[in-house]
Design an enzyme around this catalytic site. Structure first.
Site, mmCIF file in Angstrom:
data_model
loop_
_atom_site.group_PDB
_atom_site.id
_atom_site.type_symbol
_atom_site.label_atom_id
_atom_site.label_comp_id
_atom_site.label_asym_id
_atom_site.label_seq_id
_atom_site.Cartn_x
_atom_site.Cartn_y
_atom_site.Cartn_z
ATOM 1 N N ASP A 123 58.072 -5.158 52.630
ATOM 2 C CA ASP A 123 56.529 -5.292 52.705
ATOM 3 C C ASP A 123 56.052 -4.271 53.429
ATOM 4 O O ASP A 123 56.019 -4.293 54.856
ATOM 5 C CB ASP A 123 56.220 -6.637 53.281
ATOM 6 C CG ASP A 123 54.886 -7.240 52.908
ATOM 7 O OD1 ASP A 123 53.901 -6.141 52.635
ATOM 8 O OD2 ASP A 123 54.841 -8.321 52.883
ATOM 9 N N ASP B 102 50.515 -0.575 48.545
ATOM 10 C CA ASP B 102 51.299 -1.746 48.634
ATOM 11 C C ASP B 102 52.416 -1.983 48.073
ATOM 12 O O ASP B 102 52.842 -1.823 46.711
ATOM 13 C CB ASP B 102 50.260 -3.033 48.603
ATOM 14 C CG ASP B 102 50.921 -4.395 49.076
ATOM 15 O OD1 ASP B 102 51.557 -4.502 50.098
ATOM 16 O OD2 ASP B 102 50.914 -5.333 48.078
#
Length: 473
Positions: free
Chosen positions: A151, A353
């Site tokens: 992440d 992201d």
């Protein structure tokens, strides 16, 4: 596939007859002497044995022994540790994953520094929503294997620990690690964790709770232990030891935070990796393959284009870039510059992201891109899941390329990163969507489907992001 001492002998017995047939077939026009036949057979067996032994010793799902590169495993791939069935329709898999993007964007919009991002914790067994890509990591001494979700928009690493309520069956056992220790409220690192609940000046363990994914939360103790990635060991790595989980978005074996904040992997390993890492994400369709994560400046691509990374003190975890425009084919889409501009106060701008599935633009930007795309492709158009611009795949030949214009760099998206195809019907869809209107709708997100089969390099030391074409399988 595992190597076995019996393989050479089994190979010899099975192949001897076929070897002779192969040699005769290949050289039958020529008169072959017996000694030449024997030499040819022996040569063939040696080569076959060598290649088979190498193949049997190589596990395509094993992590690389190169400490500069780790396997990045698609969650629905063959090497996934979570026994996910092979998708019968990869586009339906993407549609199902993309359906969770609104929760992801809500989470990203909540990442504001100095704001306690906590949520109530409820007990009870939960069904987990597995992340998109995981990497092998070992925690403790001796190391305990965990498959942790990557992440880039999170900092603190965390894993489920023994006795956790609502966690999966795979948990880290602190009691069996000789190097484990919980961290006290008095330690400065405790003040750097979002949601920490230490009273001012009070002694005791550093507890914290956080929300994740927009609809889930967990309660954890800030801990430290050895973290092993490939052959590298990072001692005294700070992470959350989860004791309670609520919701359906917490990765079952934990998360490895690759963000820019003080608790991230890069910050805790600055002397080892110099603030540099890159990943190459394989296509969701690549069932049999994994991508790679490269840590540190060594082994990174030489021919790569860069754009500056922008730093937002109010959202320190996020990787902001300056997206200056978008072209559809040869047409530069008319977009109000204010909708693209970076504003640290509001959080407006564009981020890269790893956890969002399809690229999301604020509504006016997406509408302008979509309308220009429709102008250049023959309709009629229909919707499929999150995609509102689907058309007959027979018209794909006229589908224009999508180009992202960044400061100092243009990224021409490969067609497989721009379109998603339906196997149930002859449809192709523009693989982007508008940001949901019920969240902070000032943030644009370049998501992982648009990053696939590209080497994305994060260089925080020099505040730049690099992109190069690479087959990630």
């Amino acid at each position: 596939m595992r190597s076995s001492s019996k393989v050479p002998f089994l190979l010899f017995e099975v192949s001897r007859q076929k070897c002779q047939e192969w040699v005769v077939a290949k050289y039958s026009p020529v008169k072959i002497r017996k000694r030449n036949m024997a030499l040819a057979i022996a040569t063939f067996l040696f080569i076959t044995l060598l290649s088979t032994t190498k193949a049997s010793a190589f596990d395509s799902c094993a992590s690389s022994n190169n400490n500069e590169e780790l396997s990045v495993i698609p969650i629905y791939g063959k090497c996934s540790p979570f026994n996910t069935p092979k998708p019968t329709s990869w586009e339906n898999t993407v549609i199902n994953m993309a359906a969770k993007d609104p929760q992801r964007l809500s989470y990203l919009s909540s990442l504001v520094a100095q704001k306690s991002n906590s949520a109530p914790i409820a007990s009870g067994q939960q069904v987990f929503n597995i992340g998109n890509y995981v990497v092998r990591a070992k925690i403790g001494t001796p190391g305990q294997l965990m498959f942790m979700v990557l992440d880039t928009s999170a900092d603190t690493a965390w894993v489920p620990c023994s006795g956790c309520t609502g966690c999966s069956s795979t948990m880290f056992s602190p009691n069996t690690s000789s190097t484990y220790g919980s961290m006290d409220c008095s330690i400065p690192a405790c003040t750097q964790v979002r949601g920490q609940s230490c009273p001012a000046g009070a002694p005791g363990p550093c507890f914290f709770n956080q929300s994740y994914g927009g609809a889930s939360s967990f309660y954890a103790t800030l801990s430290r232990d050895s973290l092993r990635l490939g052959t590298d060991v990072i001692p005294n790595y700070s992470f959350g030891c989860i004791s309670v989980v609520s919701g359906s978005s917490i990765p079952p074996q934990g998360l490895l935070g690759l963000g820019r904040g003080s608790m991230s992997l890069l910050s805790q390993s600055a002397s080892l990796y110099s603030g540099v890492f890159s990943y190459c994400l394989p296509s969701f369709k690549s069932y049999y393959f994994s991508g790679s994560l490269k840590l540190g400046p060594l082994g990174q691509p030489k021919n790569i284009r860069y754009t500056p990374l922008l730093k937002n003190p109010h959202r320190p975890s996020l990787y902001y870039v300056n997206l200056t425009g978008v072209s559809v084919g040869r047409v530069l889409v008319p977009i109000d510059p204010e909708l693209l501009s970076f504003d640290p106060n509001t959080g407006a701008g564009t981020i890269i992201d790893s956890g969002t599935v399809i690229t999301r633009f604020v509504q006016p930007i997406y509408n302008a891109i979509r309308d220009e795309f429709r102008n250049q492709v023959k309709g009629p158009f229909s919707s499929l899941g999150a995609f509102d611009t689907c058309f007959a795949s027979t018209n794909e030949a006229v589908a224009p390329a999508i180009i992202f214009h960044f400061t100092g760099m243009d990224l021409v998206l490969p067609m497989e990163n721009s379109l998603i195809h339906s196997s149930a019907s002859p449809l192709a869809c523009l693989a982007m969507a508008a940001a949901p209107t019920n969240v902070n709708s000032v943030l644009n997100v370049i998501a992982n489907l648009q990053q696939q089969n590209l080497r994305i390099l994060f260089d925080t030391a020099n505040s730049r992001l690099g992109i190069a074409r690479e087959l990630c399988n």
